[in-house]
Design a protein around this motif. Structure first.
Motif, PDB file in Angstrom:
ATOM      1  N   LEU A   1       0.828  -1.199   0.000  1.00 40.41           N
ATOM      2  CA  LEU A   1       0.000   0.000   0.000  1.00 40.41           C
ATOM      3  C   LEU A   1       0.866   1.254   0.000  1.00 40.41           C
ATOM      4  O   LEU A   1       1.729   1.432   0.862  1.00 40.41           O
ATOM      5  CB  LEU A   1      -0.929   0.008   1.212  1.00 40.41           C
ATOM      6  N   ASP A   2       0.651   2.094  -0.988  1.00 42.90           N
ATOM      7  CA  ASP A   2       1.309   3.389  -1.133  1.00 42.90           C
ATOM      8  C   ASP A   2       0.535   4.395  -0.275  1.00 42.90           C
ATOM      9  O   ASP A   2      -0.613   4.712  -0.557  1.00 42.90           O
ATOM     10  CB  ASP A   2       1.289   3.792  -2.615  1.00 42.90           C
ATOM     11  N   GLY A   3       1.194   4.882   0.765  1.00 42.72           N
ATOM     12  CA  GLY A   3       0.530   5.808   1.679  1.00 42.72           C
ATOM     13  C   GLY A   3       1.006   7.236   1.549  1.00 42.72           C
ATOM     14  O   GLY A   3       1.101   7.948   2.553  1.00 42.72           O
ATOM     15  N   ALA A   4       1.288   7.659   0.333  1.00 43.72           N
ATOM     16  CA  ALA A   4       1.773   9.033   0.125  1.00 43.72           C
ATOM     17  C   ALA A   4       0.841  10.053   0.769  1.00 43.72           C
ATOM     18  O   ALA A   4       1.282  11.048   1.342  1.00 43.72           O
ATOM     19  CB  ALA A   4       1.926   9.321  -1.370  1.00 43.72           C
ATOM     20  N   ARG A   5      -0.468   9.796   0.691  1.00 45.80           N
ATOM     21  CA  ARG A   5      -1.462  10.691   1.288  1.00 45.80           C
ATOM     22  C   ARG A   5      -2.248   9.972   2.393  1.00 45.80           C
ATOM     23  O   ARG A   5      -3.450  10.173   2.548  1.00 45.80           O
ATOM     24  CB  ARG A   5      -2.415  11.216   0.201  1.00 45.80           C
ATOM     25  N   LEU A   6      -1.551   9.172   3.160  1.00 45.31           N
ATOM     26  CA  LEU A   6      -2.218   8.371   4.174  1.00 45.31           C
ATOM     27  C   LEU A   6      -2.883   9.221   5.254  1.00 45.31           C
ATOM     28  O   LEU A   6      -3.941   8.860   5.781  1.00 45.31           O
ATOM     29  CB  LEU A   6      -1.214   7.409   4.822  1.00 45.31           C
ATOM     30  N   ALA A   7      -2.290  10.363   5.584  1.00 44.50           N
ATOM     31  CA  ALA A   7      -2.898  11.242   6.593  1.00 44.50           C
ATOM     32  C   ALA A   7      -4.269  11.713   6.137  1.00 44.50           C
ATOM     33  O   ALA A   7      -5.221  11.766   6.929  1.00 44.50           O
ATOM     34  CB  ALA A   7      -1.986  12.441   6.864  1.00 44.50           C
ATOM     35  N   SER A   8      -4.372  12.049   4.858  1.00 47.71           N
ATOM     36  CA  SER A   8      -5.656  12.481   4.303  1.00 47.71           C
ATOM     37  C   SER A   8      -6.679  11.353   4.327  1.00 47.71           C
ATOM     38  O   SER A   8      -7.860  11.568   4.614  1.00 47.71           O
ATOM     39  CB  SER A   8      -5.466  12.984   2.868  1.00 47.71           C
ATOM     40  N   ALA A   9      -6.224  10.141   4.039  1.00 49.64           N
ATOM     41  CA  ALA A   9      -7.126   8.981   4.070  1.00 49.64           C
ATOM     42  C   ALA A   9      -7.640   8.728   5.479  1.00 49.64           C
ATOM     43  O   ALA A   9      -8.836   8.510   5.694  1.00 49.64           O
ATOM     44  CB  ALA A   9      -6.409   7.743   3.541  1.00 49.64           C
ATOM     45  N   LEU A  10      -6.744   8.754   6.453  1.00 46.42           N
ATOM     46  CA  LEU A  10      -7.127   8.495   7.846  1.00 46.42           C
ATOM     47  C   LEU A  10      -8.137   9.509   8.356  1.00 46.42           C
ATOM     48  O   LEU A  10      -9.002   9.177   9.182  1.00 46.42           O
ATOM     49  CB  LEU A  10      -5.879   8.525   8.740  1.00 46.42           C
ATOM     50  N   ALA A  11      -8.034  10.742   7.861  1.00 49.36           N
ATOM     51  CA  ALA A  11      -8.904  11.813   8.338  1.00 49.36           C
ATOM     52  C   ALA A  11     -10.193  11.947   7.530  1.00 49.36           C
ATOM     53  O   ALA A  11     -11.058  12.749   7.887  1.00 49.36           O
ATOM     54  CB  ALA A  11      -8.152  13.138   8.298  1.00 49.36           C
ATOM     55  N   SER A  12     -10.350  11.154   6.490  1.00 54.01           N
ATOM     56  CA  SER A  12     -11.534  11.270   5.633  1.00 54.01           C
ATOM     57  C   SER A  12     -12.783  10.746   6.338  1.00 54.01           C
ATOM     58  O   SER A  12     -12.738   9.737   7.043  1.00 54.01           O
ATOM     59  CB  SER A  12     -11.324  10.480   4.336  1.00 54.01           C
ATOM     60  N   GLU A  13     -13.888  11.436   6.129  1.00 50.83           N
ATOM     61  CA  GLU A  13     -15.149  10.999   6.729  1.00 50.83           C
ATOM     62  C   GLU A  13     -15.652   9.688   6.133  1.00 50.83           C
ATOM     63  O   GLU A  13     -16.512   9.025   6.706  1.00 50.83           O
ATOM     64  CB  GLU A  13     -16.224  12.075   6.536  1.00 50.83           C
ATOM     65  N   LYS A  14     -15.074   9.285   5.004  1.00 43.21           N
ATOM     66  CA  LYS A  14     -15.463   8.032   4.355  1.00 43.21           C
ATOM     67  C   LYS A  14     -14.571   6.857   4.774  1.00 43.21           C
ATOM     68  O   LYS A  14     -14.777   5.734   4.331  1.00 43.21           O
ATOM     69  CB  LYS A  14     -15.406   8.189   2.837  1.00 43.21           C
ATOM     70  N   CYS A  15     -13.576   7.139   5.615  1.00 40.46           N
ATOM     71  CA  CYS A  15     -12.608   6.110   5.975  1.00 40.46           C
ATOM     72  C   CYS A  15     -12.912   5.519   7.354  1.00 40.46           C
ATOM     73  O   CYS A  15     -13.133   6.255   8.319  1.00 40.46           O
ATOM     74  CB  CYS A  15     -11.203   6.695   5.956  1.00 40.46           C
ATOM     75  N   ASP A  16     -12.910   4.201   7.452  1.00 35.17           N
ATOM     76  CA  ASP A  16     -13.095   3.527   8.737  1.00 35.17           C
ATOM     77  C   ASP A  16     -11.873   2.682   9.091  1.00 35.17           C
ATOM     78  O   ASP A  16     -11.954   1.743   9.879  1.00 35.17           O
ATOM     79  CB  ASP A  16     -14.357   2.663   8.727  1.00 35.17           C
ATOM     80  N   VAL A  17     -10.728   3.041   8.493  1.00 33.06           N
ATOM     81  CA  VAL A  17      -9.483   2.317   8.717  1.00 33.06           C
ATOM     82  C   VAL A  17      -8.573   3.146   9.618  1.00 33.06           C
ATOM     83  O   VAL A  17      -8.407   4.349   9.411  1.00 33.06           O
ATOM     84  CB  VAL A  17      -8.752   2.034   7.380  1.00 33.06           C
ATOM     85  N   ASN A  18      -7.988   2.512  10.629  1.00 30.03           N
ATOM     86  CA  ASN A  18      -7.024   3.155  11.501  1.00 30.03           C
ATOM     87  C   ASN A  18      -5.613   2.697  11.139  1.00 30.03           C
ATOM     88  O   ASN A  18      -5.428   1.694  10.458  1.00 30.03           O
ATOM     89  CB  ASN A  18      -7.311   2.818  12.963  1.00 30.03           C
ATOM     90  N   LEU A  19      -4.606   3.416  11.639  1.00 26.22           N
ATOM     91  CA  LEU A  19      -3.226   3.042  11.357  1.00 26.22           C
ATOM     92  C   LEU A  19      -2.929   1.609  11.785  1.00 26.22           C
ATOM     93  O   LEU A  19      -2.207   0.886  11.115  1.00 26.22           O
ATOM     94  CB  LEU A  19      -2.258   4.000  12.066  1.00 26.22           C
ATOM     95  N   GLU A  20      -3.502   1.188  12.901  1.00 29.94           N
ATOM     96  CA  GLU A  20      -3.211  -0.155  13.407  1.00 29.94           C
ATOM     97  C   GLU A  20      -3.862  -1.254  12.577  1.00 29.94           C
ATOM     98  O   GLU A  20      -3.574  -2.436  12.784  1.00 29.94           O
ATOM     99  CB  GLU A  20      -3.633  -0.279  14.865  1.00 29.94           C
ATOM    100  N   ASP A  21      -4.717  -0.886  11.622  1.00 33.07           N
ATOM    101  CA  ASP A  21      -5.323  -1.884  10.737  1.00 33.07           C
ATOM    102  C   ASP A  21      -4.376  -2.310   9.622  1.00 33.07           C
ATOM    103  O   ASP A  21      -4.457  -3.440   9.126  1.00 33.07           O
ATOM    104  CB  ASP A  21      -6.618  -1.341  10.098  1.00 33.07           C
ATOM    105  N   TYR A  22      -3.479  -1.416   9.219  1.00 33.92           N
ATOM    106  CA  TYR A  22      -2.650  -1.700   8.047  1.00 33.92           C
ATOM    107  C   TYR A  22      -1.732  -2.907   8.213  1.00 33.92           C
ATOM    108  O   TYR A  22      -1.577  -3.698   7.267  1.00 33.92           O
ATOM    109  CB  TYR A  22      -1.871  -0.446   7.638  1.00 33.92           C
ATOM    110  N   PRO A  23      -1.122  -3.125   9.374  1.00 33.16           N
ATOM    111  CA  PRO A  23      -0.314  -4.347   9.518  1.00 33.16           C
ATOM    112  C   PRO A  23      -1.126  -5.633   9.413  1.00 33.16           C
ATOM    113  O   PRO A  23      -0.575  -6.695   9.086  1.00 33.16           O
ATOM    114  CB  PRO A  23       0.292  -4.203  10.932  1.00 33.16           C
ATOM    115  N   LYS A  24      -2.412  -5.557   9.675  1.00 38.17           N
ATOM    116  CA  LYS A  24      -3.271  -6.737   9.579  1.00 38.17           C
ATOM    117  C   LYS A  24      -3.476  -7.160   8.127  1.00 38.17           C
ATOM    118  O   LYS A  24      -3.618  -8.345   7.837  1.00 38.17           O
ATOM    119  CB  LYS A  24      -4.637  -6.460  10.208  1.00 38.17           C
TER     120      LYS A  24
END
Length: 306
Positions: A168-191
């Motif tokens: 997963l390319d997280g160049a804009r991961l901060a924007s994804a985490l803060a999006s109202e459409k996102c239900d994924v947290n940082l701790e989900d990515y290692p899973k």
């Protein structure tokens, strides 16, 4: 003139600059072996809730993508990506230059799906073709959409069942985490991911990305690939200081919230003027459809891609 061409037109957030200035005259060892890089790695591990990750700091996204993909794949193996994917259109053939084919797919809203991945596996059926070994996705995507937890789960499941790496390319991961459409947290990515990177260049840093390796196979001798691909930064402390600052006091998330909030103002302004959006983005990338006359008028006041 105001620039809307990218999310790295300015330098860095004040907290990062302050930390760099404060430590400027300290002497440290090089190449990421300093105490600041160690601190940054520990902070990232805490935030992703995964202590067994290997973390490397590279200067930019192209270096991260090229190093990760070329290191992970054998010469005859390939990576599946959307046609809109960053490695497909914005990295000057960097992946192909390492001898690996990108299998480009027409994504859905800039995203891959399990069926799209399985379809490519069916096409590449024997040793007369390249062997798909990695799936590349971005969050946010290159058109401003985000992957939900269920979408990541289903893609990860397909990858595990078919012995594929998920990157997963997280160049804009901060924007994804803060999006109202996102239900994924940082701790989900290692899973779900075998490897991903946490973007800094587009999320408040002067430069820098943090590659997070979960899969033990990819971890093996990765440091050699980093050096060979030109990703090992002599003044590694500059990356460590920046990322250590980014992962204190929820700064990374706050930057994502701010960038999305500012983009939403632009989005709403267009809507009020009756200007149609090309995609319904809830992140910091806005795509609009302008009439030629409007395009020329706006260009007198700001820069943007068209």
């Amino acid at each position: 003139m105001i620039s809307f061409k990218n999310d790295y037109s300015e330098g860095a957030c004040p907290e990062v600059l302050e930390a760099l200035v404060k430590t400027n005259y300290e002497q440290t060892v090089g190449y990421g072996e300093d105490e600041y890089c160690k601190e940054a790695r520990n902070l990232i591990k805490e935030n992703i809730n995964y202590s067994n990750a290997d973390i490397y700091f590279l200067v930019g996204g192209t270096q991260a993508n090229t190093t990760v993909i070329s290191h992970s794949l054998k010469p005859y193996e390939a990576v599946i990506a959307c046609k809109t994917g960053h490695i497909s259109i914005h990295e000057t053939g960097a992946i192909e230059a390492t001898g690996h084919k990108i299998i480009e797919v027409d994504g859905i809203d800039g995203k891959l799906t399990p069926n799209l991945i399985l379809n490519e596996l069916r096409k590449h059926e024997d040793h007369h073709m390249v062997k798909p070994k990695m799936v590349y996705i971005s969050n946010t995507t290159e058109i401003g959409t985000v992957y939900t937890k269920s979408e990541l789960e289903s893609i990860s499941k397909v990858c595990k069942e078919n012995n594929l790496y998920l990157y997963l390319d997280g160049a804009r991961l901060a924007s994804a985490l803060a999006s109202e459409k996102c239900d994924v947290n940082l701790e989900d990515y290692p899973k779900y991911c075998d490897v991903f990177y946490i973007g800094g260049t587009k999320c408040g840093l002067l430069f820098g990305e943090a590659v997070v390796i979960i899969n033990d196979e990819i971890k093996k001798e990765f440091q050699f690939s980093v050096k060979q691909k030109g990703g090992l930064f002599a003044k590694g402390r500059l990356l460590g200081i920046q990322f250590a600052t980014l992962f204190k006091d929820d700064l990374y998330y706050k930057i994502g919230v701010h960038s999305n909030k500012m983009a939403l103002k632009i989005k709403n302004a267009f809507a009020e003027k009756g200007i149609k959006l090309a995609t319904d983005s809830y992140t910091n990338q806005i795509f609009c459809r302008f009439k030629s006359r409007t395009n020329k008028k706006i260009r007198k006041r700001c820069y943007f891609f068209s």
